[in-house]
Design an enzyme around this catalytic site. Structure first.
Site, PDB file in Angstrom:
ATOM      1  N   SER A   1       0.780  -1.416   0.260  1.00 26.02           N
ATOM      2  CA  SER A   1      -0.126  -0.160   0.345  1.00 26.02           C
ATOM      3  C   SER A   1       0.523   1.295   0.204  1.00 26.02           C
ATOM      4  O   SER A   1       1.869   0.879   0.168  1.00 26.02           O
ATOM      5  CB  SER A   1      -0.956   0.096   0.808  1.00 26.02           C
ATOM      6  N   LYS A   2       0.331   2.408   0.160  1.00 27.11           N
ATOM      7  CA  LYS A   2       0.768   3.701  -0.443  1.00 27.11           C
ATOM      8  C   LYS A   2       1.960   4.100   0.652  1.00 27.11           C
ATOM      9  O   LYS A   2       3.202   4.671   0.841  1.00 27.11           O
ATOM     10  CB  LYS A   2       0.180   4.656  -0.001  1.00 27.11           C
ATOM     11  N   ARG A   3       0.993   3.464   2.190  1.00 24.46           N
ATOM     12  CA  ARG A   3       2.363   3.466   3.300  1.00 24.46           C
ATOM     13  C   ARG A   3       4.267   2.890   2.473  1.00 24.46           C
ATOM     14  O   ARG A   3       4.999   3.021   3.520  1.00 24.46           O
ATOM     15  CB  ARG A   3       2.140   3.084   4.882  1.00 24.46           C
TER      16      ARG A   3
ATOM     17  N   GLY B   1       5.388   3.415  -0.181  1.00 30.81           N
ATOM     18  CA  GLY B   1       6.171   3.578  -1.211  1.00 30.81           C
ATOM     19  C   GLY B   1       5.322   4.211  -2.322  1.00 30.81           C
ATOM     20  O   GLY B   1       3.826   4.122  -2.083  1.00 30.81           O
TER      21      GLY B   1
END
Ligand code: GLU
Length: 471
Positions: free
Chosen positions: A237-239, A241
């Site tokens: 997921s976005k966290r 990167g």
């Protein structure tokens, strides 16, 4: 029936790397078998689908080079067809109207939860007469017993018991069809032979198979591809990167590198890491895709990217590099031939961003000297070599690599210095930093005027430094 696969994104965001990998696997499967590849936009969720997202997905597909033979088809344009099938199911008694109230359904659910049962619809309206002109949903009459066996091309045999499945809603109160219905109708109408998709859909598959069988049709082959994990083992997921395909483009990754990286994420062929698209088409087999989820590894992507940068045709690379120079406010038209710059830098960058950054000095004067390089090379001892180089270069009309190279040799020889003692201060003077392509190519591409101007600047710098030291 000849092979036909599809990629069927829901346009509720950008194309993320997981989706891109599914798209790639489907594309490869179609290409390998000389079949067709369909792009279908599943935009029936009107609340969450956006035109922006559709464009972002199409742009990413184009950038990756995953060309489709049919589509894009939009599900929102096919509502009449879905309703036709729903009506057919109703007529044949394979679906029914349900007007259970929200309260009843909530109560049912609560009771089931309390009894630790799986929450599901109890078939209350199956035998009831529900009028057509009052609010209702349509439910598919799922077979009450027996099982659905799926011979998944990735996961092997999966068995679902029908009594675990309930009568799912195929048309909502507002008249809109639901996902499982639209997918079935589309896969059927579009002649899809192989459904390759993320394994988050695996529990939908027995429902879809049951609907297909109710319609008297043969289900396609299925392949459910495991998800991509982040480096900590949780779903990417976005966290972790970048997850969007276009973000990778913005970070200077080549499309061929991303495709090569993605194909290896869950598929292998011996110990090989590098595959051109043609090799992938030749070697890829959906049955060889790993059942287990794989973790995204940015280091490896960068390594693959570097490989492709080194190998790429300079004209192709120049085209991809140009927007990154634009990001730095550089107009490549105002300087040396970009293809020549790329040729000179190909061995020296891991990403296109890096290549743009280390090429900036070809297009405009650097702002300041890199501190360490200036300290080390722009010292009093460099004064004489730089002065001589300036004089020599000023007299050169044939501003080309070979002549420039000879000039550096001549100055080194006449000062009885190793070539590096001349070339390195010269490099720092001309490019502002300690690293650049060969000094001859560097001088040639920077051009005569800029080279002389920058050498003067370095000479001033050395003078100022000497004065400072003297006081
Ligand atoms: N639209 C679904 C998604 O984006 C894919 C459906 C399918 O492949 O069957 O997750």
């Amino acid at each position: 029936m000849s092979t036909k696969t599809r990629f069927a994104p829901s346009p509720t965001g950008y194309l993320h790397v997981g989706g891109a990998r599914t798209a790639l696997f489907s594309w490869l499967h179609a290409r390998k078998h000389g079949g067709k590849y369909v792009l279908r936009i599943e935009d029936t969720d009107l609340q969450r689908s956006t035109a922006e997202s559709i464009n972002a997905i199409l742009e990413a597909m184009t950038w990756l080079g995953l060309d489709y033979d049919e589509g894009p088809f939009y599900q929102t344009k096919r509502f009449d067809r879905y309703n036709e099938v729903i009506d057919e199911l109703l007529e044949k008694g394979l679906a029914y109207r349900c007007n259970c109230s929200r309260e009843r359904l909530d109560e049912l659910r609560e009771g089931q939860m309390q009894r630790k049962e799986k929450p599901r619809y109890d078939g209350h309206c199956r035998g009831q007469f529900v009028p057509d002109d009052a609010p209702h949903v349509i439910r598919f009459r799922n077979p009450p017993e027996g099982s659905v066996i799926i011979d998944d091309q990735v996961r092997g045999k999966i068995v679902f018991q029908n009594d675990e499945l309930d009568d799912l809603i195929i048309r909502r109160t507002d008249g809109s069809p639901t996902y499982n219905l639209t997918v079935v109708v589309d896969d059927l109408d579009m002649g899809i032979t192989d459904v390759i998709r993320g394994d988050d859909h695996v529990n939908n598959t027995p429902r879809q198979v049951n609907i297909l069988q109710a319609l008297g049709k043969t289900p396609p082959r299925y392949a459910h591809v495991p998800m991509i994990l982040g480096d900590d083992g949780s779903r990417l997921s976005k966290r972790h990167g970048a997850v969007s395909v276009m973000e990778y483009r913005n970070q200077g990754i080549l499309p061929e590198a991303l495709l090569n990286y993605l194909v290896r994420l869950g598929w292998s062929h011996g110990d090989e890491e590098l595959f051109t698209l043609d090799q992938m088409v030749e070697l890829f087999d959906i049955a060889d895709v790993n059942k287990a989820a794989s973790a995204f590894n940015t280091e490896k992507l960068l390594w693959i990217n570097q490989h492709y940068i080194k190998k790429a045709d300079p004209t192709h690379l120049a085209r991809l590099l140009s927007p990154h120079l634009g990001e730095l406010g550089i107009d490549p038209a105002g300087g040396p031939d970009l293809v020549e710059v790329v040729r000179a830098q190909q061995e020296r960058a891991q990403t296109l961003i890096e290549m743009a950054e280390i090429s900036e000095f070809f297009y405009r004067d650097y702002e300041t000297f890199e501190e360490k390089a200036a300290k080390k090379y722009l010292r009093a001892v460099a004064l004489e070599p730089l002065r001589m180089m300036r004089e020599r270069l000023a007299g050169i009309d044939d501003w080309a690599g070979e002549t420039l190279h000879q000039a550096v040799i001549d100055v080194s020889e006449s000062l009885e210095l190793k070539m590096g003692k001349v070339a390195q201060p010269l490099r720092v003077a001309v490019v502002g930093r300690a690293a650049s392509p060969g000094i001859d190519v560097t001088l040639e591409l920077v051009g005569k005027d800029a080279s002389l101007r920058r050498i003067d600047r370095a000479l001033d710098y050395i003078h100022a430094r000497m004065e400072e030291n003297a006081t």
